[in-house]
Design a protein around this motif. Structure first.
Motif, short mmCIF file in Angstrom:
data_model
loop_
_atom_site.label_atom_id
_atom_site.label_comp_id
_atom_site.label_asym_id
_atom_site.label_seq_id
_atom_site.Cartn_x
_atom_site.Cartn_y
_atom_site.Cartn_z
N GLN A 22 -10.65 6.85 -9.67
CA GLN A 22 -9.34 6.31 -9.36
C GLN A 22 -9.36 5.70 -7.96
OE1 GLN A 22 -6.18 9.14 -9.63
NE2 GLN A 22 -4.58 7.60 -9.39
N TRP A 23 -8.79 4.51 -7.85
CA TRP A 23 -8.78 3.83 -6.57
C TRP A 23 -7.45 4.04 -5.86
CZ3 TRP A 23 -10.78 -1.20 -9.19
CH2 TRP A 23 -12.17 -1.08 -9.39
N GLN A 24 -7.52 4.08 -4.54
CA GLN A 24 -6.33 4.08 -3.71
C GLN A 24 -6.10 2.67 -3.20
OE1 GLN A 24 -4.54 6.97 -3.38
NE2 GLN A 24 -6.07 7.87 -4.75
N LEU A 25 -4.87 2.22 -3.31
CA LEU A 25 -4.52 0.88 -2.84
C LEU A 25 -3.31 0.99 -1.92
CD1 LEU A 25 -5.03 0.63 -6.28
CD2 LEU A 25 -5.40 -1.69 -5.46
N VAL A 26 -3.40 0.36 -0.77
CA VAL A 26 -2.31 0.43 0.21
C VAL A 26 -1.93 -0.98 0.62
CG1 VAL A 26 -1.57 1.29 2.45
CG2 VAL A 26 -3.14 2.66 1.04
N GLU A 27 -0.68 -1.35 0.29
CA GLU A 27 -0.18 -2.68 0.63
C GLU A 27 0.49 -2.68 2.01
OE1 GLU A 27 1.04 -2.13 -3.84
OE2 GLU A 27 1.03 -0.94 -1.99
N SER A 28 0.50 -3.84 2.61
CA SER A 28 1.23 -4.06 3.86
C SER A 28 1.51 -5.55 3.99
CB SER A 28 0.42 -3.56 5.06
OG SER A 28 -0.78 -4.29 5.19
N GLY A 29 2.33 -5.88 4.96
CA GLY A 29 2.59 -7.28 5.24
C GLY A 29 3.94 -7.80 4.79
N GLY A 30 4.70 -6.97 4.09
CA GLY A 30 6.02 -7.40 3.67
C GLY A 30 6.99 -7.48 4.84
N GLY A 31 8.15 -8.02 4.57
CA GLY A 31 9.16 -8.12 5.62
C GLY A 31 10.25 -9.10 5.25
N LEU A 49 0.47 -10.88 2.39
CA LEU A 49 0.38 -9.49 1.99
C LEU A 49 -1.09 -9.06 1.95
CD1 LEU A 49 2.96 -9.37 -0.94
CD2 LEU A 49 3.34 -9.13 1.52
N SER A 50 -1.32 -7.81 2.34
CA SER A 50 -2.67 -7.26 2.31
C SER A 50 -2.68 -6.00 1.45
CB SER A 50 -3.13 -6.90 3.72
OG SER A 50 -3.17 -8.02 4.55
N CYS A 51 -3.79 -5.77 0.80
CA CYS A 51 -3.96 -4.57 -0.04
C CYS A 51 -5.35 -4.02 0.26
CB CYS A 51 -3.80 -4.92 -1.50
SG CYS A 51 -4.21 -3.58 -2.64
N VAL A 52 -5.41 -2.92 0.98
CA VAL A 52 -6.69 -2.29 1.28
C VAL A 52 -7.07 -1.38 0.13
CG1 VAL A 52 -7.94 -0.80 2.86
CG2 VAL A 52 -6.26 -2.42 3.75
N VAL A 53 -8.28 -1.56 -0.37
CA VAL A 53 -8.76 -0.81 -1.53
C VAL A 53 -9.77 0.23 -1.08
CG1 VAL A 53 -9.88 -1.01 -3.77
CG2 VAL A 53 -8.48 -2.88 -2.91
N THR A 86 12.19 -12.77 -3.50
CA THR A 86 12.56 -11.44 -3.00
C THR A 86 12.28 -10.37 -4.05
OG1 THR A 86 14.26 -12.29 -1.52
CG2 THR A 86 14.49 -10.01 -2.22
N ALA A 87 11.48 -9.38 -3.67
CA ALA A 87 11.07 -8.32 -4.60
C ALA A 87 10.20 -7.32 -3.86
CB ALA A 87 10.29 -8.91 -5.77
N VAL A 88 9.92 -6.22 -4.53
CA VAL A 88 8.86 -5.31 -4.08
C VAL A 88 7.56 -5.80 -4.71
CG1 VAL A 88 7.97 -2.96 -4.04
CG2 VAL A 88 10.45 -3.37 -3.85
N TYR A 89 6.56 -5.99 -3.89
CA TYR A 89 5.28 -6.51 -4.36
C TYR A 89 4.27 -5.36 -4.43
CZ TYR A 89 6.81 -11.33 -4.04
OH TYR A 89 7.46 -12.52 -4.25
N GLY A 117 -0.69 0.35 -5.99
CA GLY A 117 -0.23 0.74 -4.67
C GLY A 117 1.23 1.14 -4.69
N GLN A 118 1.74 1.48 -3.52
CA GLN A 118 3.11 1.98 -3.43
C GLN A 118 4.14 0.86 -3.31
OE1 GLN A 118 1.11 1.67 -0.90
NE2 GLN A 118 2.39 0.73 0.70
N GLY A 119 3.68 -0.34 -3.04
CA GLY A 119 4.58 -1.49 -2.95
C GLY A 119 4.99 -1.82 -1.53
N THR A 120 5.30 -3.08 -1.31
CA THR A 120 5.81 -3.54 -0.01
C THR A 120 6.95 -4.52 -0.27
OG1 THR A 120 5.19 -4.51 2.12
CG2 THR A 120 4.09 -5.42 0.18
N GLN A 121 8.03 -4.35 0.47
CA GLN A 121 9.24 -5.15 0.25
C GLN A 121 9.11 -6.52 0.91
OE1 GLN A 121 12.30 -4.36 -1.44
NE2 GLN A 121 12.67 -6.55 -1.09
N VAL A 122 9.42 -7.55 0.14
CA VAL A 122 9.52 -8.91 0.67
C VAL A 122 10.95 -9.38 0.45
CG1 VAL A 122 8.79 -11.30 0.38
CG2 VAL A 122 7.10 -9.46 0.28
#
Length: 126
Positions: A1-10, A20-24, A91-94, A117-122
């Protein structure tokens, strides 16, 4: 199972850009697909874009073609989504997703992807 962490929303104004970035956690060497999905309030999750095998194939939803670009960086173990000319309807959670069995032959579908991933809000608003 992979962990994915998003960032970059705003929050960004219409016409603006975000990346947006997603570190795997365990970046594969080849033959895997990654995708971005989004979910707006009151709407179903929709596939935005996918990428297979470091760019051998990419696909985009019609609503984002020509504005969004998906890419991967093996050194940083990261999947990116460059979003330009943003509109209020973006506009959405990505969410970032990994699909060992997905081939990215078309716009991504949720059932093809196993880890999320957990999602990031745009939010696109003036």
């Amino acid at each position: 199972q992979w962990q994915l962490v998003e960032s970059g929303g705003g929050l960004v104004q219409p016409g603006g850009s975000l990346r947006l970035s997603c570190v795997v956690s365990r970046f594969p060497l080849n033959n895997y697909a990654f995708a971005w999905f989004r979910q707006a309030p009151g709407k179903e999750r929709e596939g935005v874009s996918c990428i297979f095998n470091r760019g051998e194939r990419t696909n985009y939803a019609d609503s984002v073609k020509g504005r969004f670009t998906i890419s991967t960086d093996d050194v940083k173990d990261t999947v990116y989504l460059q979003m330009n000319s943003l509109k209020s309807e973006d506009t959405a959670v990505y969410y970032c997703a990994a699909g060992p069995k997905a081939g990215c032959y078309d716009v991504p579908r949720s059932y093809e992807y196993d880890d999320w991933g957990q999602g990031t809000q745009v939010t696109v608003a003036s």
